[in-house]
Design a protein around this motif. Structure first.
Motif, PDB file in Angstrom:
ATOM      1  N   GLN A 147       0.833  -1.195   0.000  1.00  0.00           N
ATOM      2  CA  GLN A 147       0.000   0.000   0.000  1.00  0.00           C
ATOM      3  C   GLN A 147       0.869   1.247   0.000  1.00  0.00           C
ATOM      4  O   GLN A 147       2.052   1.203   0.329  1.00  0.00           O
ATOM      5  CB  GLN A 147      -0.916   0.017   1.215  1.00  0.00           C
ATOM      6  CG  GLN A 147      -0.181   0.075   2.545  1.00  0.00           C
ATOM      7  CD  GLN A 147      -1.080  -0.059   3.749  1.00  0.00           C
ATOM      8  OE1 GLN A 147      -2.268  -0.322   3.626  1.00  0.00           O
ATOM      9  NE2 GLN A 147      -0.521   0.117   4.940  1.00  0.00           N
ATOM     10  N   PRO A 200       0.082   5.501   1.198  1.00  0.00           N
ATOM     11  CA  PRO A 200      -0.917   6.467   1.680  1.00  0.00           C
ATOM     12  C   PRO A 200      -1.232   7.514   0.610  1.00  0.00           C
ATOM     13  O   PRO A 200      -0.335   7.962  -0.130  1.00  0.00           O
ATOM     14  CB  PRO A 200      -0.238   7.113   2.892  1.00  0.00           C
ATOM     15  CG  PRO A 200       0.901   6.205   3.254  1.00  0.00           C
ATOM     16  CD  PRO A 200       1.328   5.561   1.979  1.00  0.00           C
ATOM     17  N   GLU A 252      -3.935   0.244  -2.618  1.00  0.00           N
ATOM     18  CA  GLU A 252      -3.406  -1.067  -2.263  1.00  0.00           C
ATOM     19  C   GLU A 252      -3.343  -1.956  -3.496  1.00  0.00           C
ATOM     20  O   GLU A 252      -4.174  -1.846  -4.399  1.00  0.00           O
ATOM     21  CB  GLU A 252      -4.277  -1.723  -1.189  1.00  0.00           C
ATOM     22  CG  GLU A 252      -4.373  -0.894   0.071  1.00  0.00           C
ATOM     23  CD  GLU A 252      -4.890  -1.686   1.258  1.00  0.00           C
ATOM     24  OE1 GLU A 252      -5.423  -2.782   1.049  1.00  0.00           O
ATOM     25  OE2 GLU A 252      -4.742  -1.194   2.397  1.00  0.00           O
ATOM     26  N   THR A 289       2.150   2.065   8.531  1.00  0.00           N
ATOM     27  CA  THR A 289       0.818   2.280   7.963  1.00  0.00           C
ATOM     28  C   THR A 289       0.239   3.621   8.409  1.00  0.00           C
ATOM     29  O   THR A 289      -0.224   4.415   7.595  1.00  0.00           O
ATOM     30  CB  THR A 289      -0.134   1.144   8.377  1.00  0.00           C
ATOM     31  OG1 THR A 289       0.308  -0.076   7.787  1.00  0.00           O
ATOM     32  CG2 THR A 289      -1.559   1.430   7.910  1.00  0.00           C
ATOM     33  N   TYR A 322      -5.700   4.847   1.266  1.00  0.00           N
ATOM     34  CA  TYR A 322      -4.543   4.126   0.719  1.00  0.00           C
ATOM     35  C   TYR A 322      -4.875   3.551  -0.650  1.00  0.00           C
ATOM     36  O   TYR A 322      -6.019   3.151  -0.915  1.00  0.00           O
ATOM     37  CB  TYR A 322      -4.146   2.962   1.634  1.00  0.00           C
ATOM     38  CG  TYR A 322      -3.855   3.373   3.054  1.00  0.00           C
ATOM     39  CD1 TYR A 322      -2.564   3.690   3.461  1.00  0.00           C
ATOM     40  CD2 TYR A 322      -4.879   3.457   4.004  1.00  0.00           C
ATOM     41  CE1 TYR A 322      -2.298   4.075   4.761  1.00  0.00           C
ATOM     42  CE2 TYR A 322      -4.623   3.846   5.302  1.00  0.00           C
ATOM     43  CZ  TYR A 322      -3.336   4.162   5.681  1.00  0.00           C
ATOM     44  OH  TYR A 322      -3.068   4.551   6.974  1.00  0.00           O
TER      45      TYR A 322
END
Length: 765
Positions: free
Chosen positions: A508, A510, A594, A714, A592
């Protein structure tokens, strides 16, 4: 004397730097005994010659001192030179052979020339025979019969090519002698002079020319010095110990002695010189413990802590001894014990251990703790053999490159073909140590000439191995042992024992801005589905010009990107994404992208601290290709924001304690899931600081691990000036300075830089 065959023995390296006074010498032996030392090595060092070295009065006093050591129950070794390196016989060898010269080859103006200087020469057998006669026979005949009988053994120091001063290290030359040239002609069937330019320059056949010539030089040194000295010692029932210069790496050893293995194989107590205050690598101490296990009785020695400085503490000494003992070295001589404490001795590769240290009174307790710790534990079974690519290094060795080395510890190995092979093997040995693999080492030649495969194991002399690990740069002349080991199923390529990337659980990046354009630098047909995921409801999400439909699941809202839309984005070379917040909803949602892609930083990463990287960003996406994944740095390899796992595979060795060991250093993750036997096994979890999994069947396992990154990667706060802190408040996301920040932090604490926690596992590559 107490039997300590599998125990630690601590000796003093007794620097005899003053006039011999029997009463002072005896008193110091008594001090050594009281402090808990096991014995001493009598070392004339800056000796003033009163009485004259090797004279009758000198030997009479020494006899008296040796017999006092016998009364105290101390081992007594004799250093075979006045000063160092060994071989000059206090200058008597050159005095006896006044025409002796040291000669070497140099490459000048496109031609190889022979240069030289006066000096004793370790290639000349008659000179080294005279050294033995003058020194060793001098002690045998000059000491009293009782004293000589009690002497434990003799110590040689840094006997290398020529007079011990490396011409490769100093000037980029190569040792030469007439016998080496003759031996080359016999082995190759060609004249050395027709090919010696290839020792310095690349060209067809240069690898074979170099490897053979350096092998010849190493053999000449062994034949002229180490073999006859060891033979003399064994004739008179004495132990013989010696260490070389350049033991630390394969590259360093080449220029100094050609082959550590071929020379120290001749020595019944092989030794290393371990300088400085902190433990070194886990390769070179194992060379001598391996050779002793293979060709002797396991006893080996280290001259230790030379130049470690007056700041040496008991904790430093204990850690250093632990490093050597864990490597199988049972006898450690502390450098130095100064016979005469004067200003010169203070500066002479200090410290004076332990006599001159402030904590001298604590030394007995320190030594006793070490004795207890290693009682019956130094000599251990090590059933795995690493093949050191000694020939591989020799075949690529250019002597001019050796001038880059630190001549004391071998640091500064150059980024050349030979240097890279040496560095890669040192790193791999370190990797094996961290993984808990119980290994010995041997060169290709040792394996070929002394190895035999019987009943599914490899035997080298007295040692038995159930697994052999070999790097691709090793060179073999004979294939028999390798083929037999392969047929027995005990031969492994080094790459099989290094972590290899298999797959990931999802990646992923951001999306901090409502409109984001991320460059794509990969293939147009990148596989897998891509999604936009938000922790909160959004008013709208677009990929390219297409509005995406979301569904709520797993605590978030997922917006799949249709395959046709994804293809258009990849073809355009830019991933254009947009999202809008709900008017009454979360105004700063975590969003995000992904999918199956790698996230790369155009600016690269630099270390912020021992846990974190920082980068200016400008991220782009590309394909994940196995060959591009550097498992020691998964952030730079494309997983800086990974929130799942990265799966890796390697062979691992579980010891008799049933533990898989992943190493306490060089591992950056929150934890890992371990499948000891791959996908067919049952997963267990481990985490730091021990990074061990217990309850595993002893032996070799093809293990799969899932390395799980920090949750910080994350959720951040990625832009806070300090990155991850032990105290995190909502204000560190907004940038408003608060109580959780350092007092000297600015009013606004966010920066344009990105911070991520390190992620990866060190390997031997």
């Amino acid at each position: 004397m107490e039997n300590r065959d599998n125990c630690l023995k601590l000796l003093s390296f007794w620097a005899v730097n003053g006039e011999l006074d029997p009463s002072v010498l005896k008193t110091q032996l008594e001090e050594m005994k009281a402090l808990g030392l096991w014995g001493t090595i009598f070392h004339p060092r800056f000796y003033p010659g009163r009485p004259a070295y090797m004279s009758g009065p000198y030997l009479d006093i020494l006899s008296e001192v040796i017999l006092h050591a016998r009364r105290l129950g101390l081992e007594f070794w004799i250093y075979d030179e006045n000063g160092w390196p060994s071989g000059s016989g206090d200058g008597h060898v050159l005095a006896h052979f006044p025409d002796s010269r040291c000669e070497w080859l140099m490459y000048r103006d496109g031609e190889v020339v022979v240069e030289g200087k006066p000096g004793f020469n370790t290639f000349r057998r008659e000179e080294m025979a005279y050294f033995i006669e003058y020194t060793y026979e001098g002690y045998r005949k000059g000491l009293s019969e009782e004293a000589f009988s009690y002497v434990t053994g003799f110590f040689s120091d840094e006997v290398g090519f020529l007079d011990g001063h490396g011409v490769s290290l100093c000037m980029g030359g190569i040792p030469w002698c007439q016998e080496a040239e003759e031996a080359y002609g016999l082995l190759r069937g060609r004249k050395l002079r027709d090919e010696w330019g290839l020792l310095f320059t690349d060209g067809e056949g240069c690898q074979e020319v170099r490897q053979i010539y350096w092998q010849i030089l190493g053999d000449l040194l062994a034949d002229a010095f180490y073999k006859p000295v060891n033979r003399w010692c064994e004739t008179y029932k004495k132990r013989y110990t010696a260490h070389l210069k350049g033991e630390e790496t394969l590259f360093f050893q080449t220029s100094c002695s050609g082959s550590l293995y071929q020379n120290l194989k001749q020595v019944n107590v092989p030794a290393v010189d371990a300088l400085e205050r902190y433990p070194g690598n886990h390769y070179y101490p194992r060379t001598v413990s391996s050779l002793s296990r293979q060709f002797s009785d396991g006893r080996c020695m280290a001259e230790a802590l030379g130049g470690s400085g007056w700041g040496l503490s008991p904790a430093d000494l204990e850690a250093y001894v632990d490093w050597l003992a864990e490597s199988g070295i049972d006898t450690i001589a502390f450098h130095l014990w100064q016979y005469r404490a004067d200003s010169a001795s203070v500066r002479d590769w200090p410290p004076n251990i332990p006599q001159g240290l402030t904590w001298k009174e604590a030394a007995p307790a320190v030594f006793e703790k070490l004795y207890r710790k290693w009682d019956n534990k130094v000599h251990r079974n090590r059933p795995v053999l690493l093949v050191a690519p000694e020939r591989g290094v020799q075949a690529q060795f250019n002597p001019a490159d050796a001038m880059a080395l630190n001549e004391h510890n071998g640091e500064g190995t150059p980024d050349t073909k030979s240097g890279r092979i040496s560095l890669a093997f040192s790193r791999f040995a370190e990797h094996c140590y961290r993984q808990g693999i119980p290994f010995d080492v041997a060169s290709e030649r040792i394996l070929e000439e002394h190895g035999s495969v019987e009943n599914g194991v490899l035997r080298i002399g007295n040692a038995v191995y159930t697994a052999v690990i070999c790097p691709e740069d090793a060179l073999f002349v004979r294939e028999q042992q390798r083929e037999q080991a392969k047929a027995a199923g005990i031969w492994y390529d080094a790459k099989e024992w290094q972590w290899q990337y298999i797959r990931h659980g999802g990646n992923q990046i951001p999306l901090e801005k409502e409109e984001t354009h991320i460059p794509w630098k990969g293939n147009m047909d990148s596989a897998g589905e891509w999604y936009i995921r938000s922790l909160d409801p959004l008013d709208g999400v677009w990929a390219g010009g297409s509005r995406l439909q979301g569904e709520e699941k797993d605590g978030g809202i997922w917006y799949p990107i249709p395959a046709s839309v994804k293809k258009d984005l990849l073809s355009a070379g830019e991933i254009s994404l947009r999202w809008e917040v709900c008017p009454q909803g979360e105004q700063k949602p975590f969003v995000y992208l992904e999918g199956d892609f790698a996230v790369k930083s155009a600016a690269g990463y630099r270390e912020k601290d021992s846990r974190q990287w920082e980068t200016e960003g400008d991220f782009y996406l590309t394909d994940i290709r196995k060959e591009d994944i550097q498992v020691q740095d998964l952030c730079a390899s494309g997983f800086p924001f990974c929130g799942t796992y990265v799966e890796l595979e390697s062979l691992l060795y579980a010891g008799e304690d049933g533990k898989l060991v992943f190493g306490k250093t060089g591992l950056h993750a929150d934890c890992m899931a371990v499948l000891p036997d791959g996908d067919s096994g049952q997963a267990g979890y481990c985490w730091g600081p021990d990074w061990e999994l217990a309850g595993v069947k002893p032996g070799i396992h093809r293990a799969v691990i899932r390395l799980i990154p920090s949750t910080f990667n994350t959720y951040g706060p990625h832009h806070h000036r300090d990155g991850d802190r032990h105290l995190t408040s909502p204000m560190q996301y907004s940038g408003e300075k608060g109580f959780a920040d350092f007092p000297d932090a600015p009013v606004f604490t966010l920066t344009d830089k990105w911070h991520v926690i390190k992620f990866g596992i060190e390997t031997g590559e």
